[in-house]
Scaffold this motif. Structure first.
Motif, PDB file in Angstrom:
ATOM      1  N   LEU A  43       1.147  -1.096   0.513  1.00 27.64           N
ATOM      2  CA  LEU A  43      -0.103   0.264  -0.297  1.00 27.64           C
ATOM      3  C   LEU A  43       0.895   1.069  -0.073  1.00 27.64           C
ATOM      4  CD1 LEU A  43      -2.486  -0.513   3.036  1.00 27.64           C
ATOM      5  CD2 LEU A  43      -2.616  -1.279   1.091  1.00 27.64           C
ATOM      6  N   SER A  44       0.365   1.891  -0.604  1.00 22.77           N
ATOM      7  CA  SER A  44       1.274   3.656  -0.739  1.00 22.77           C
ATOM      8  C   SER A  44       1.301   4.446   0.888  1.00 22.77           C
ATOM      9  CB  SER A  44       1.083   4.578  -1.822  1.00 22.77           C
ATOM     10  OG  SER A  44      -0.864   4.741  -1.519  1.00 22.77           O
ATOM     11  N   ASP A  45      -0.371   4.177   1.123  1.00 20.69           N
ATOM     12  CA  ASP A  45      -0.504   4.971   2.505  1.00 20.69           C
ATOM     13  C   ASP A  45      -1.573   4.211   3.226  1.00 20.69           C
ATOM     14  OD1 ASP A  45      -3.232   5.136   1.543  1.00 20.69           O
ATOM     15  OD2 ASP A  45      -1.914   7.372   1.356  1.00 20.69           O
ATOM     16  N   ASN A  46      -1.331   4.435   4.874  1.00 19.58           N
ATOM     17  CA  ASN A  46      -2.525   3.691   5.674  1.00 19.58           C
ATOM     18  C   ASN A  46      -3.627   3.852   4.866  1.00 19.58           C
ATOM     19  OD1 ASN A  46      -3.394   6.410   6.323  1.00 19.58           O
ATOM     20  ND2 ASN A  46      -2.412   5.616   8.831  1.00 19.58           N
ATOM     21  N   GLY A  47      -4.393   4.673   3.719  1.00 18.91           N
ATOM     22  CA  GLY A  47      -5.888   5.157   3.503  1.00 18.91           C
ATOM     23  C   GLY A  47      -6.362   5.749   4.424  1.00 18.91           C
ATOM     24  N   GLY A  48      -5.697   6.310   5.297  1.00 20.29           N
ATOM     25  CA  GLY A  48      -6.691   6.587   7.255  1.00 20.29           C
ATOM     26  C   GLY A  48      -7.280   5.503   8.207  1.00 20.29           C
ATOM     27  N   THR A  94     -13.174   3.076   5.027  1.00 23.27           N
ATOM     28  CA  THR A  94     -13.953   3.002   3.518  1.00 23.27           C
ATOM     29  C   THR A  94     -14.607   1.318   2.548  1.00 23.27           C
ATOM     30  OG1 THR A  94     -11.918   3.611   2.153  1.00 23.27           O
ATOM     31  CG2 THR A  94     -13.109   5.453   3.812  1.00 23.27           C
ATOM     32  N   ARG A  95     -15.109   1.966   1.826  1.00 20.00           N
ATOM     33  CA  ARG A  95     -15.127   1.214   0.922  1.00 20.00           C
ATOM     34  C   ARG A  95     -13.777   0.100   0.324  1.00 20.00           C
ATOM     35  NH1 ARG A  95     -20.172  -0.992  -0.800  1.00 20.00           N
ATOM     36  NH2 ARG A  95     -18.983  -2.385  -1.704  1.00 20.00           N
ATOM     37  N   ASP A  96     -12.873   0.956   0.150  1.00 15.43           N
ATOM     38  CA  ASP A  96     -11.260   1.222  -0.574  1.00 15.43           C
ATOM     39  C   ASP A  96     -11.035  -0.152   0.371  1.00 15.43           C
ATOM     40  OD1 ASP A  96     -12.146   2.584  -2.571  1.00 15.43           O
ATOM     41  OD2 ASP A  96     -10.959   4.169  -1.583  1.00 15.43           O
ATOM     42  N   SER A  97     -11.831   0.037   1.829  1.00 15.09           N
ATOM     43  CA  SER A  97     -10.064  -0.512   2.788  1.00 15.09           C
ATOM     44  C   SER A  97     -10.503  -1.890   2.470  1.00 15.09           C
ATOM     45  CB  SER A  97     -10.975  -0.018   4.178  1.00 15.09           C
ATOM     46  OG  SER A  97     -10.626   1.283   4.284  1.00 15.09           O
ATOM     47  N   GLY A  98      -9.305  -2.697   2.363  1.00 10.57           N
ATOM     48  CA  GLY A  98      -9.302  -4.377   2.182  1.00 10.57           C
ATOM     49  C   GLY A  98      -8.538  -4.652   3.900  1.00 10.57           C
ATOM     50  N   PRO A  99      -7.867  -6.431   3.529  1.00  7.85           N
ATOM     51  CA  PRO A  99      -6.910  -6.554   4.438  1.00  7.85           C
ATOM     52  C   PRO A  99      -5.436  -6.115   4.522  1.00  7.85           C
ATOM     53  CG  PRO A  99      -8.418  -8.525   2.553  1.00  7.85           C
ATOM     54  CD  PRO A  99      -8.487  -6.978   2.641  1.00  7.85           C
TER      55      PRO A  99
END
Ligand code: ADP
Length: 510
Positions: free
Chosen positions: A333-338, A365-370
């Motif tokens: 991942l490029s960052d923690n995605g919040g 968010t809906r983008d969050s994954g494992p």
């Protein structure tokens, strides 16, 4: 060679170290797992007789593997701290199972003492907070649990001690009852400045001083082992509790040197120099080691869940099948995605002290994954470390120079780089990881004059991670973490009522 005994919570080990190039190199090791007893919820016990026989067996095996007792110059001991043993002088046998450091059975006692306003004076003299973790209430519980032992203690017929004292007693065939200052500092009965037992604390906790060991330095010959045990007497010349021994193992000998062990939980110990520092942020003030007539002090803080968050992702949720997968997933991942994870599975320790807080994930968010869960669990190690280091700084500890790390999680380069970035400190991981046993061995080598100081002179260069994150980025991430911790605290069951009460208009009007 030095024979190092590492008596830990889950296993007992002996390691033979050879003195070479003015430091120590491991040459042989032996290990035996230790049975855990959980007689009731919150109770944890060990069999001290089993501990002693495992020590004897592992030591004998290592002595044999390393070429025989004549090659050895001394014994060093390091041990799980705070665990309390009560034994009979005559038979040399324990009178009860040992009460292990994790055991909470005396929580009512420390709660009562806290309610009675005893904590400030206990903290001022011992550096510790009032908590069942420390040995004093465990000692008193043992004396109450074994009929007649209180009277027998006053007459010198039964003895109390932490694991180091129990082992010294057994190794000397019952001739010597001694403990080192680093272990004694964890009982809540020792004055941190004078390094002596305090009568007022013995009275407060109900522990007869006659049953306690003599306090000795961490380096120096305390006694010789019984000749029959290894074929020849060996001087017992070094002793320190596990976390302090690890500090010595890392060579963290100067104010501003600190080590953190990232295992299931994480333990930070920071050397603060020759005077104890009183903590306002509820860190523990403790003795680091006593050697060559000098006393070094430390501040200590623990993180309850460190590697255990990774274990949970693996064994509980099944997002990964091996711990080491976490590194590549986080790096993908490029960052923690919040997304932030506060791993308060068993509450939050220093500096938050919220026992009722629980694990919390925020920012989904809906983008969050494992991978976001995995990355958040690894990042949490760094944020929690940062919280401890901030508390250290606020307590007036000397500025940190480098952070020395050991433990299973340090295999993860992503996590170690993130610690360096978030904590703005150089992170250093030694090639040889057995810092606890190494520290005990180095103290013993100093104790018999095989070494002239405690400096670490490792054969192999350590791995290093240097901070490279921008200040803006760091600030943004840390403030996200702080919001997540607040969310975890607000969601704690004991806080939910406060929050509900605040939302009631009538209550607000008050
Ligand atoms: P302990 O002494 O507390 O049993 P260890 O020092 O053996 O702990 O470390 C074990 C912990 O390290 C486990 O919680 C495991 O999940 C974690 N761990 C091991 N390897 C990695 C890795 N590559 N990345 C992240 N965590 C890891």
């Amino acid at each position: 060679m030095i024979l190092a005994i590492d008596q830990g919570t889950t296993s007992t080990r002996a390691i033979a170290f050879e003195v070479r190039d003015r430091d120590l190199r491991p040459v042989a090791v032996s290990q035996i797992e230790l049975a855990q007893y959980f007689p009731r919820s919150g109770w944890v016990e060990h069999d001290a007789a089993e501990i002693w026989s495992a020590v004897l067996q592992t030591c004998r095996e290592v002595v044999r593997k390393a070429g025989g007792v004549d090659r050895f110059a001394a014994v060093g001991i390091t041990n799980q701290r705070e665990t309390a043993v009560l034994w009979d002088v005559q038979t040399g046998e324990p009178l009860h199972r040992a009460v292990v450091w994790q055991d909470r059975r005396t929580a009512d006692v420390t709660a009562r003492l806290t309610a009675e306003g005893c904590e400030p004076s206990v903290q001022a003299s011992t550096g510790l907070i009032l908590d069942p973790y420390f040995s004093a209430t465990k000692f008193a519980w043992l004396l109450d649990a074994v009929p007649g032992s209180r009277q027998r203690a006053a007459q010198g017929e039964v003895k109390l001690g932490t694991i180091d004292a129990w082992l010294i007693w057994k190794l000397t065939g019952g001739r010597v009852h001694a403990t080192d200052g680093a272990n004694a500092a964890r009982t809540a009965l020792m004055d941190l400045k004078t390094v002596e037992w305090r009568d007022d604390l013995c009275a407060l906790f109900g522990v007869p001083r006659a049953a306690l060991p003599d306090i000795v330095p961490c380096a120096g010959v305390v006694a010789e082992t019984e000749p029959g045990l290894f074929g020849r007497p060996l001087p017992i010349a070094g002793s320190a509790g596990d976390q302090q021994a690890a500090l010595v193992g890392h060579g963290a000998l100067r104010p501003g040197d600190a080590k953190i062990t990232y295992g299931t939980g994480a333990f930070l110990v920071a050397n603060v120099g020759s005077d104890p520092v009183a903590s306002r942020r509820r860190l523990l003030s403790t003795l680091a080691y006593q050697a060559q007539g000098q006393t070094a002090y430390a501040l200590e803080g623990s993180i309850f869940s460190a590697g255990s968050a990774i274990q949970w992702l693996r064994d509980g949720v099944g997002l990964i099948s091996e711990s080491r997968q976490s590194e590549a997933m986080a790096q993908g991942l490029s960052d923690n995605g919040g997304v932030y994870m506060v791993p308060g599975f068993t509450g939050l320790g220093a500096p938050w002290w919220e026992p009722e807080a629980r694990g919390t994930v925020v920012g989904l968010t809906r983008d969050s994954g494992p991978a976001h869960f995995v990355r958040a669990a690894l990042e949490a190690l760094a944020y929690q470390t940062r919280d401890l280091l901030d508390a250290l700084a606020e307590d007036g500890a000397p500025p940190l120079k480098t952070l020395k790390v050991d433990g299973g999680v340090t295999a993860n380069s992503f996590a170690m780089q993130f610690v360096a970035d978030i904590c703005e400190v150089e992170v250093e991981r030694p090639a040889f990881q057995e810092m606890t046993a190494l520290g005990a061995a180095r103290l013993a080598a100093l104790g018999v004059g095989l070494l002239s100081d405690l400096e670490a002179r490792p054969a192999e260069a350590p791995a290093r991670w240097t901070p490279r994150m921008s200040a803006d980025e760091r600030e943004r991430l840390v403030s996200g973490w702080r919001r997540a911790v607040k969310a975890a605290i607000i969601a704690a069951p004991d806080r939910a009522q406060d929050v509900a009460a605040q939302e009631t208009p009538g209550h607000q009007a008050e």
